[in-house]
Design a protein around this motif. Structure first.
Motif, mmCIF file in Angstrom:
data_model
loop_
_atom_site.group_PDB
_atom_site.id
_atom_site.type_symbol
_atom_site.label_atom_id
_atom_site.label_comp_id
_atom_site.label_asym_id
_atom_site.label_seq_id
_atom_site.Cartn_x
_atom_site.Cartn_y
_atom_site.Cartn_z
ATOM 1 N N MET A 37 -33.276 -8.574 -42.084
ATOM 2 C CA MET A 37 -33.382 -7.480 -41.118
ATOM 3 C C MET A 37 -34.312 -6.365 -41.599
ATOM 4 O O MET A 37 -34.915 -5.662 -40.785
ATOM 5 C CB MET A 37 -31.992 -6.928 -40.810
ATOM 6 C CG MET A 37 -31.149 -7.858 -39.935
ATOM 7 S SD MET A 37 -29.414 -7.334 -39.805
ATOM 8 C CE MET A 37 -29.599 -5.749 -38.956
ATOM 9 N N VAL A 38 -34.437 -6.208 -42.906
ATOM 10 C CA VAL A 38 -35.368 -5.205 -43.440
ATOM 11 C C VAL A 38 -36.777 -5.457 -42.899
ATOM 12 O O VAL A 38 -37.481 -4.536 -42.484
ATOM 13 C CB VAL A 38 -35.356 -5.214 -44.981
ATOM 14 C CG1 VAL A 38 -36.485 -4.342 -45.537
ATOM 15 C CG2 VAL A 38 -34.010 -4.736 -45.513
ATOM 16 N N GLY A 39 -37.181 -6.727 -42.893
ATOM 17 C CA GLY A 39 -38.496 -7.068 -42.375
ATOM 18 C C GLY A 39 -38.631 -6.780 -40.890
ATOM 19 O O GLY A 39 -39.661 -6.279 -40.428
ATOM 20 N N ALA A 40 -37.588 -7.091 -40.129
ATOM 21 C CA ALA A 40 -37.639 -6.878 -38.676
ATOM 22 C C ALA A 40 -37.690 -5.400 -38.313
ATOM 23 O O ALA A 40 -38.331 -5.004 -37.337
ATOM 24 C CB ALA A 40 -36.430 -7.536 -38.019
ATOM 25 N N LEU A 41 -37.045 -4.565 -39.096
ATOM 26 C CA LEU A 41 -36.967 -3.139 -38.774
ATOM 27 C C LEU A 41 -38.203 -2.365 -39.207
ATOM 28 O O LEU A 41 -38.579 -1.375 -38.568
ATOM 29 C CB LEU A 41 -35.729 -2.530 -39.438
ATOM 30 C CG LEU A 41 -34.373 -2.963 -38.854
ATOM 31 C CD1 LEU A 41 -33.243 -2.572 -39.789
ATOM 32 C CD2 LEU A 41 -34.164 -2.339 -37.473
ATOM 33 N N TYR A 42 -38.867 -2.805 -40.284
ATOM 34 C CA TYR A 42 -39.923 -1.983 -40.869
ATOM 35 C C TYR A 42 -41.301 -2.628 -40.878
ATOM 36 O O TYR A 42 -42.267 -2.001 -41.297
ATOM 37 C CB TYR A 42 -39.535 -1.584 -42.303
ATOM 38 C CG TYR A 42 -38.287 -0.753 -42.340
ATOM 39 C CD1 TYR A 42 -38.303 0.563 -41.902
ATOM 40 C CD2 TYR A 42 -37.080 -1.289 -42.777
ATOM 41 C CE1 TYR A 42 -37.153 1.334 -41.926
ATOM 42 C CE2 TYR A 42 -35.919 -0.528 -42.800
ATOM 43 C CZ TYR A 42 -35.960 0.782 -42.364
ATOM 44 O OH TYR A 42 -34.809 1.528 -42.380
ATOM 45 N N GLY A 43 -41.433 -3.865 -40.408
ATOM 46 C CA GLY A 43 -42.726 -4.531 -40.406
ATOM 47 C C GLY A 43 -43.472 -4.345 -39.100
ATOM 48 O O GLY A 43 -43.247 -3.396 -38.339
ATOM 49 N N HIS A 44 -44.350 -5.281 -38.815
ATOM 50 C CA HIS A 44 -45.181 -5.234 -37.606
ATOM 51 C C HIS A 44 -44.325 -5.253 -36.343
ATOM 52 O O HIS A 44 -44.676 -4.673 -35.318
ATOM 53 C CB HIS A 44 -46.127 -6.449 -37.633
ATOM 54 C CG HIS A 44 -47.114 -6.489 -36.517
ATOM 55 N ND1 HIS A 44 -47.555 -7.661 -35.958
ATOM 56 C CD2 HIS A 44 -47.763 -5.503 -35.851
ATOM 57 C CE1 HIS A 44 -48.429 -7.395 -35.000
ATOM 58 N NE2 HIS A 44 -48.569 -6.105 -34.916
ATOM 59 N N ARG A 45 -43.173 -5.922 -36.427
ATOM 60 C CA ARG A 45 -42.294 -6.039 -35.264
ATOM 61 C C ARG A 45 -41.719 -4.690 -34.857
ATOM 62 O O ARG A 45 -41.549 -4.395 -33.675
ATOM 63 C CB ARG A 45 -41.158 -7.023 -35.573
ATOM 64 C CG ARG A 45 -40.391 -7.503 -34.367
ATOM 65 C CD ARG A 45 -39.272 -8.438 -34.816
ATOM 66 N NE ARG A 45 -39.765 -9.620 -35.496
ATOM 67 C CZ ARG A 45 -40.056 -10.761 -34.896
ATOM 68 N NH1 ARG A 45 -39.917 -10.867 -33.583
ATOM 69 N NH2 ARG A 45 -40.476 -11.801 -35.576
ATOM 70 N N ARG A 46 -41.355 -3.866 -35.853
ATOM 71 C CA ARG A 46 -40.894 -2.489 -35.654
ATOM 72 C C ARG A 46 -39.765 -2.391 -34.640
ATOM 73 O O ARG A 46 -39.797 -1.575 -33.712
ATOM 74 C CB ARG A 46 -42.059 -1.590 -35.226
ATOM 75 C CG ARG A 46 -43.167 -1.472 -36.251
ATOM 76 C CD ARG A 46 -42.769 -0.677 -37.448
ATOM 77 N NE ARG A 46 -42.715 0.750 -37.182
ATOM 78 C CZ ARG A 46 -42.326 1.668 -38.055
ATOM 79 N NH1 ARG A 46 -41.917 1.306 -39.241
ATOM 80 N NH2 ARG A 46 -42.327 2.932 -37.735
ATOM 81 N N LEU A 47 -38.746 -3.216 -34.790
ATOM 82 C CA LEU A 47 -37.588 -3.105 -33.902
ATOM 83 C C LEU A 47 -36.863 -1.798 -34.187
ATOM 84 O O LEU A 47 -36.777 -1.339 -35.325
ATOM 85 C CB LEU A 47 -36.652 -4.302 -34.116
ATOM 86 C CG LEU A 47 -37.245 -5.661 -33.730
ATOM 87 C CD1 LEU A 47 -36.248 -6.772 -34.011
ATOM 88 C CD2 LEU A 47 -37.661 -5.682 -32.269
ATOM 89 N N SER A 48 -36.314 -1.221 -33.144
ATOM 90 C CA SER A 48 -35.740 0.120 -33.280
ATOM 91 C C SER A 48 -34.221 0.132 -33.360
ATOM 92 O O SER A 48 -33.635 1.190 -33.563
ATOM 93 C CB SER A 48 -36.193 0.997 -32.102
ATOM 94 O OG SER A 48 -35.782 0.410 -30.878
ATOM 95 N N GLU B 37 -37.337 -15.461 -48.561
ATOM 96 C CA GLU B 37 -38.606 -14.727 -48.631
ATOM 97 C C GLU B 37 -39.468 -15.023 -47.410
ATOM 98 O O GLU B 37 -40.076 -14.132 -46.825
ATOM 99 C CB GLU B 37 -39.385 -15.132 -49.890
ATOM 100 C CG GLU B 37 -39.034 -14.398 -51.137
ATOM 101 C CD GLU B 37 -39.682 -13.029 -51.204
ATOM 102 O OE1 GLU B 37 -40.895 -12.910 -51.471
ATOM 103 O OE2 GLU B 37 -38.954 -12.046 -50.996
ATOM 104 N N ILE B 38 -39.522 -16.300 -47.028
ATOM 105 C CA ILE B 38 -40.319 -16.692 -45.860
ATOM 106 C C ILE B 38 -39.726 -16.085 -44.597
ATOM 107 O O ILE B 38 -40.448 -15.540 -43.753
ATOM 108 C CB ILE B 38 -40.421 -18.220 -45.757
ATOM 109 C CG1 ILE B 38 -41.248 -18.774 -46.928
ATOM 110 C CG2 ILE B 38 -41.045 -18.638 -44.426
ATOM 111 C CD1 ILE B 38 -41.265 -20.288 -47.023
ATOM 112 N N ALA B 39 -38.405 -16.152 -44.460
ATOM 113 C CA ALA B 39 -37.757 -15.588 -43.268
ATOM 114 C C ALA B 39 -37.986 -14.090 -43.176
ATOM 115 O O ALA B 39 -38.264 -13.558 -42.093
ATOM 116 C CB ALA B 39 -36.256 -15.897 -43.293
ATOM 117 N N ARG B 40 -37.872 -13.388 -44.291
ATOM 118 C CA ARG B 40 -38.061 -11.935 -44.284
ATOM 119 C C ARG B 40 -39.504 -11.582 -43.922
ATOM 120 O O ARG B 40 -39.760 -10.625 -43.194
ATOM 121 C CB ARG B 40 -37.686 -11.352 -45.642
ATOM 122 C CG ARG B 40 -37.727 -9.827 -45.679
ATOM 123 C CD ARG B 40 -37.002 -9.266 -46.886
ATOM 124 N NE ARG B 40 -37.558 -9.747 -48.142
ATOM 125 C CZ ARG B 40 -37.042 -9.453 -49.340
ATOM 126 N NH1 ARG B 40 -35.961 -8.698 -49.422
ATOM 127 N NH2 ARG B 40 -37.595 -9.919 -50.439
#
Length: 243
Positions: A100-111, A149-152
């Protein structure tokens, strides 16, 4: 295919040591580009500059025509994601929370957390970690940590994925499964991939083209068949492996 990554004259110095020296290459959208070289050739330093973790001492990186900043958060928001050779998930957080760290703070930028959780549950299913989603990441074995790692990285919603020795330390069965997963996610998410791998046979199987580094410089680049027959590569790389 359109050129979407351009590396021009990259050099990185660490004090008196030049880890990467005047390296240039381009990458087309949809490619798998292999990055090959012996230990200390500068592969991970080059990765770190493309991903924004390390600032070049000289040279430029352009992604879809825009300069890549020396900040990993901004590079991630442009659509560049990487894995690390030494896998270090947040050990006390769950597998799901790590993703979820990747989903919240990466290119996806979920809020919101619910959206991030939904995305990551789907990704963990895809990489074979759904059954371990609520377990602490510290409980995963090496093969599963590499899948996390790949999933994140995928959770950030990249278009360029940098894979740093994701096969290192795996047995033959795990390597085959990981290669199948990489091919699957490339097609599923329309990814362009740069992959570092020390085992030449793996790069030959995976790559459309290969860039070879030697002592921080670009030794050559070309299709796998040409790289495998090049005397410079045989002397610099295979000689070390088998000499």
């Amino acid at each position: 295919m359109s050129e979407f990554l351009k590396v021009e004259g990259l050099t990185r110095r660490f004090g008196g040591v030049v880890a990467v020296r005047d390296v240039s290459f381009h990458m087309n959208e949809g490619e798998i580009l292999g990055l090959m070289g012996a230990n200390g050739a500068g592969k991970t330093t080059l990765f770190s500059m493309i991903a924004g973790n390390v600032a070049p001492s000289e040279g430029s990186i352009y992604f879809r025509g825009r300069g890549v900043p020396a900040r990993p958060d901004e590079a991630s928001q442009m659509g560049i994601a990487r894995t690390f050779q030494i896998v270090r998930p947040f050990p006390q957080m769950s597998v799901l929370e790590n993703c979820m760290v990747g989903a919240l703070y990466g290119h996806r930028r979920l809020s919101d957390l619910q959206s991030a959780q939904d995305v990551c549950l789907s990704l963990l299913e895809e990489v074979g970690l759904a059954a371990q989603a609520n377990k602490p990441a510290a409980t995963l074995n090496l093969a599963s940590r590499k899948r996390l790692e790949i999933a994140r990285a995928l959770a950030t919603k990249p278009t360029l994925l940098l894979l740093d020795e994701v096969l290192a330390g795996l047995n033959a069965t795990e390597v085959d499964a990981a290669l199948e997963l990489i091919r699957h996610v490339q097609e599923r998410y329309s990814l362009s991939i740069i992959i570092i791998e020390h085992v030449m046979k793996v790069l030959m199987r995976m790559s459309d083209r290969i860039v070879v580094l030697h002592e921080g410089r670009k030794l050559m680049e070309g299709v796998p068949e040409a790289v495998g027959k090049d005397e410079r590569v045989i002397n610099a790389y295979l000689g070390e492996q088998h000499g």
